[in-house]
Design a protein around this motif. Structure first.
Motif, PDB file in Angstrom:
ATOM      1  N   VAL A 198     -18.208  38.795  63.111  1.00  0.00           N
ATOM      2  CA  VAL A 198     -19.556  38.763  63.136  1.00  0.00           C
ATOM      3  C   VAL A 198     -20.089  37.517  62.221  1.00  0.00           C
ATOM      4  CG1 VAL A 198     -21.832  39.946  62.598  1.00  0.00           C
ATOM      5  CG2 VAL A 198     -20.104  41.038  63.115  1.00  0.00           C
ATOM      6  N   VAL A 199     -21.261  36.527  62.761  1.00  0.00           N
ATOM      7  CA  VAL A 199     -21.525  35.515  62.007  1.00  0.00           C
ATOM      8  C   VAL A 199     -23.098  35.961  61.719  1.00  0.00           C
ATOM      9  CG1 VAL A 199     -21.561  33.277  61.938  1.00  0.00           C
ATOM     10  CG2 VAL A 199     -19.445  34.168  62.763  1.00  0.00           C
ATOM     11  N   VAL A 200     -23.301  35.879  60.496  1.00  0.00           N
ATOM     12  CA  VAL A 200     -24.861  35.921  60.290  1.00  0.00           C
ATOM     13  C   VAL A 200     -25.354  34.380  59.597  1.00  0.00           C
ATOM     14  CG1 VAL A 200     -26.460  36.865  58.872  1.00  0.00           C
ATOM     15  CG2 VAL A 200     -24.615  38.289  59.671  1.00  0.00           C
ATOM     16  N   VAL A 201     -26.558  34.291  60.329  1.00  0.00           N
ATOM     17  CA  VAL A 201     -27.109  32.881  60.121  1.00  0.00           C
ATOM     18  C   VAL A 201     -28.513  32.823  59.466  1.00  0.00           C
ATOM     19  CG1 VAL A 201     -27.894  30.697  61.414  1.00  0.00           C
ATOM     20  CG2 VAL A 201     -25.832  32.129  62.108  1.00  0.00           C
ATOM     21  N   PHE A 202     -29.333  34.087  59.851  1.00  0.00           N
ATOM     22  CA  PHE A 202     -30.651  34.004  59.299  1.00  0.00           C
ATOM     23  C   PHE A 202     -30.898  34.124  57.691  1.00  0.00           C
ATOM     24  CE2 PHE A 202     -29.614  38.308  60.685  1.00  0.00           C
ATOM     25  CZ  PHE A 202     -30.221  38.969  59.606  1.00  0.00           C
ATOM     26  N   ASN A 203     -31.654  33.454  57.081  1.00  0.00           N
ATOM     27  CA  ASN A 203     -31.716  33.332  55.717  1.00  0.00           C
ATOM     28  C   ASN A 203     -32.454  34.556  55.068  1.00  0.00           C
ATOM     29  OD1 ASN A 203     -30.619  30.936  55.127  1.00  0.00           O
ATOM     30  ND2 ASN A 203     -32.307  29.862  56.089  1.00  0.00           N
ATOM     31  N   PRO A 204     -32.146  34.829  53.751  1.00  0.00           N
ATOM     32  CA  PRO A 204     -31.231  34.200  52.924  1.00  0.00           C
ATOM     33  C   PRO A 204     -29.855  34.591  53.459  1.00  0.00           C
ATOM     34  CG  PRO A 204     -32.660  35.714  51.573  1.00  0.00           C
ATOM     35  CD  PRO A 204     -33.146  35.657  52.991  1.00  0.00           C
ATOM     36  N   ALA A 205     -28.995  33.872  53.976  1.00  0.00           N
ATOM     37  CA  ALA A 205     -27.898  34.268  54.520  1.00  0.00           C
ATOM     38  C   ALA A 205     -26.953  34.866  53.864  1.00  0.00           C
ATOM     39  CB  ALA A 205     -27.042  33.122  55.444  1.00  0.00           C
ATOM     40  N   ASP A 206     -26.777  34.245  52.380  1.00  0.00           N
ATOM     41  CA  ASP A 206     -25.886  35.191  51.451  1.00  0.00           C
ATOM     42  C   ASP A 206     -26.542  36.726  51.253  1.00  0.00           C
ATOM     43  OD1 ASP A 206     -24.969  32.325  50.572  1.00  0.00           O
ATOM     44  OD2 ASP A 206     -27.072  32.229  50.056  1.00  0.00           O
ATOM     45  N   ILE A 207     -27.719  36.803  51.424  1.00  0.00           N
ATOM     46  CA  ILE A 207     -27.876  38.355  51.185  1.00  0.00           C
ATOM     47  C   ILE A 207     -28.103  38.968  52.462  1.00  0.00           C
ATOM     48  CG2 ILE A 207     -29.960  39.728  50.267  1.00  0.00           C
ATOM     49  CD1 ILE A 207     -28.403  38.175  48.173  1.00  0.00           C
ATOM     50  N   THR A 208     -28.731  38.473  53.603  1.00  0.00           N
ATOM     51  CA  THR A 208     -28.726  39.254  54.617  1.00  0.00           C
ATOM     52  C   THR A 208     -27.109  39.454  55.061  1.00  0.00           C
ATOM     53  OG1 THR A 208     -28.835  37.094  56.007  1.00  0.00           O
ATOM     54  CG2 THR A 208     -30.921  38.212  55.378  1.00  0.00           C
ATOM     55  N   GLY A 209     -26.174  38.568  55.028  1.00  0.00           N
ATOM     56  CA  GLY A 209     -24.916  38.824  55.402  1.00  0.00           C
ATOM     57  C   GLY A 209     -24.284  40.158  54.693  1.00  0.00           C
ATOM     58  N   LEU A 210     -24.565  40.058  53.365  1.00  0.00           N
ATOM     59  CA  LEU A 210     -24.248  40.944  52.543  1.00  0.00           C
ATOM     60  C   LEU A 210     -24.799  42.424  52.925  1.00  0.00           C
ATOM     61  CD1 LEU A 210     -22.560  41.995  49.874  1.00  0.00           C
ATOM     62  CD2 LEU A 210     -24.759  41.493  48.672  1.00  0.00           C
ATOM     63  N   ILE A 211     -25.868  42.258  53.123  1.00  0.00           N
ATOM     64  CA  ILE A 211     -26.706  43.779  53.555  1.00  0.00           C
ATOM     65  C   ILE A 211     -25.977  44.245  54.944  1.00  0.00           C
ATOM     66  CG2 ILE A 211     -28.757  44.680  54.322  1.00  0.00           C
ATOM     67  CD1 ILE A 211     -30.108  42.622  52.531  1.00  0.00           C
ATOM     68  N   ALA A 212     -25.788  43.332  55.867  1.00  0.00           N
ATOM     69  CA  ALA A 212     -25.277  43.656  57.241  1.00  0.00           C
ATOM     70  C   ALA A 212     -23.737  44.266  56.904  1.00  0.00           C
ATOM     71  CB  ALA A 212     -25.218  42.312  58.280  1.00  0.00           C
ATOM     72  N   LEU A 213     -23.018  43.486  56.202  1.00  0.00           N
ATOM     73  CA  LEU A 213     -21.719  44.009  55.778  1.00  0.00           C
ATOM     74  C   LEU A 213     -21.682  45.418  55.244  1.00  0.00           C
ATOM     75  CD1 LEU A 213     -18.569  43.269  55.596  1.00  0.00           C
ATOM     76  CD2 LEU A 213     -19.165  42.439  53.176  1.00  0.00           C
ATOM     77  N   ILE A 214     -22.514  45.768  54.448  1.00  0.00           N
ATOM     78  CA  ILE A 214     -22.458  47.122  53.712  1.00  0.00           C
ATOM     79  C   ILE A 214     -22.870  47.959  54.789  1.00  0.00           C
ATOM     80  CG2 ILE A 214     -23.742  48.350  51.960  1.00  0.00           C
ATOM     81  CD1 ILE A 214     -23.932  45.749  50.700  1.00  0.00           C
TER      82      ILE A 214
END
Length: 332
Positions: free
Chosen positions: A120-136
């Motif tokens: 999965v690749v997450v692009v939308f901002n703030p991506a550092d945080i949205t990616g972390l949330i999606a991962l969890i």
């Protein structure tokens, strides 16, 4: 056309400029014939699909839907640009909270509808945080999710090439790490110009003041695109994110920095841009090497990301760090 894989690729947020460019780029690069487009805004989504049909790609099966279960069902690869853009009158906290909620639901949807997703690749901002949330919330392994961070490094390469009046590909290993925007860590020690370390050129061919201005233009690269075009970047994030997912599909490894989950005793329980490689086994990272000053800047960027992470926890959108493994057992 020869494709990298026959597996299903789903693009979330496909009605937007980034998402629609992702779709076309994926087809032009021959990633897979099985492409599914998802967006809750059905009319614009249908318009994107119609445009792709009118391109007359051969041997492809393009589907589109506003049903997230249908979109993610059976998907092996997912790229999401499905966040909201910052609008007039919105504070940074407004954007953070809104996109954090979107990321949490995206993670739950991944867990519900494609638990066997490969990357999965997450692009939308703030991506550092949205990616972390999606991962969890998704429950997938950290190696299966990465976020777009390469754009800052490619902007550094571009600014150096412009200043030195050379081709961008004559510069190697231009790197930024940590977070995005004002808090990114811009490294000089990694880059080479015609094989010569950039750090040896600074102060000799590049005055210190000019180097500071180059870094500032990199940090404000997104703002500059808005000034020039009247809208935020879409071509470069679309292309780079498709290259990332192509690497996960078994294509050429992606060797620019990507956002990756880090928990190594120095940087803990965070997702940030690191030195990475994405290949068919997922995303792999190692600690950046740099000068003491560069590493100090990276630590400052890490602390800024921790602050954002803790804000999301305080909002009630994430549980405390010690409880993350209840949602994702891979995050112990």
């Amino acid at each position: 056309m020869k494709f990298l894989t026959q597996d299903k690729l789903t693009i979330v947020g496909a009605a937007g400029m980034i998402g629609s460019n992702m779709a076309q780029t994926a087809l032009m690069m021959g990633l897979t014939p099985n492409l599914c487009l998802y967006d809750p805004y059905a009319p614009a989504l249908e318009g994107v699909a119609e445009e792709l049909f009118h391109c007359a790609f051969e041997g492809v099966n393009i589907t589109y839907t506003s049903d997230i279960a249908e979109a993610l069902g059976g998907a092996s690869y997912v790229v999401s640009s499905g966040g909201a853009a910052r609008k007039a009158g919105m504070t940074r906290e407004d954007l953070l909270k809104g996109n954090a909620q979107i990321a949490a639901q995206f993670g739950r949807d991944l867990k519900s509808y494609c638990p066997d997703v490969r990357h999965v690749v997450v692009v939308f901002n703030p991506a550092d945080i949205t990616g972390l949330i999606a991962l969890i919330y998704s429950g997938i392994r950290p190696q299966q999710l990465s976020t777009l961070a390469a754009l800052d490094s490619t902007r550094l390469r571009s600014e150096l090439a412009r200043y030195l009046r050379i081709r961008p590909d004559e510069i190697a290993d231009a790197r930024t790490y940590g977070g995005h925007g004002e808090q990114m860590a811009v490294f000089a020690s990694t880059a080479r110009v015609h094989g010569e370390p950039l750090s040896e050129l600074i102060g000799r061919e590049i005055p210190e003041g000019d180097w500071e201005q180059i870094k500032l233009r990199v940090i404000q690269g997104g703002k500059r695109i808005i000034e020039l075009r009247g809208r935020s970047s879409f071509q470069s994030p679309a292309y780079l994110s498709v290259r990332m997912i192509a690497a996960a599909m078994g294509g050429e490894p992606f060797c620019y920095p990507a956002g990756v989950y880090v928990d190594n005793g120095e940087f803990d329980h965070i997702l940030m841009a690191m030195e990475t490689v994405i290949d068919s086994q997922g995303v792999h990272c190692k600690m950046p090497h740099g000068t003491p000053e560069e590493l100090k800047t990276l630590c400052e960027s890490y602390r800024h990301l921790c602050k954002l992470r803790d804000e999301v926890i305080d909002m009630g959108l994430l549980p405390p760090v010690k409880e993350w493994d209840k949602l994702n057992p891979h995050l112990k």
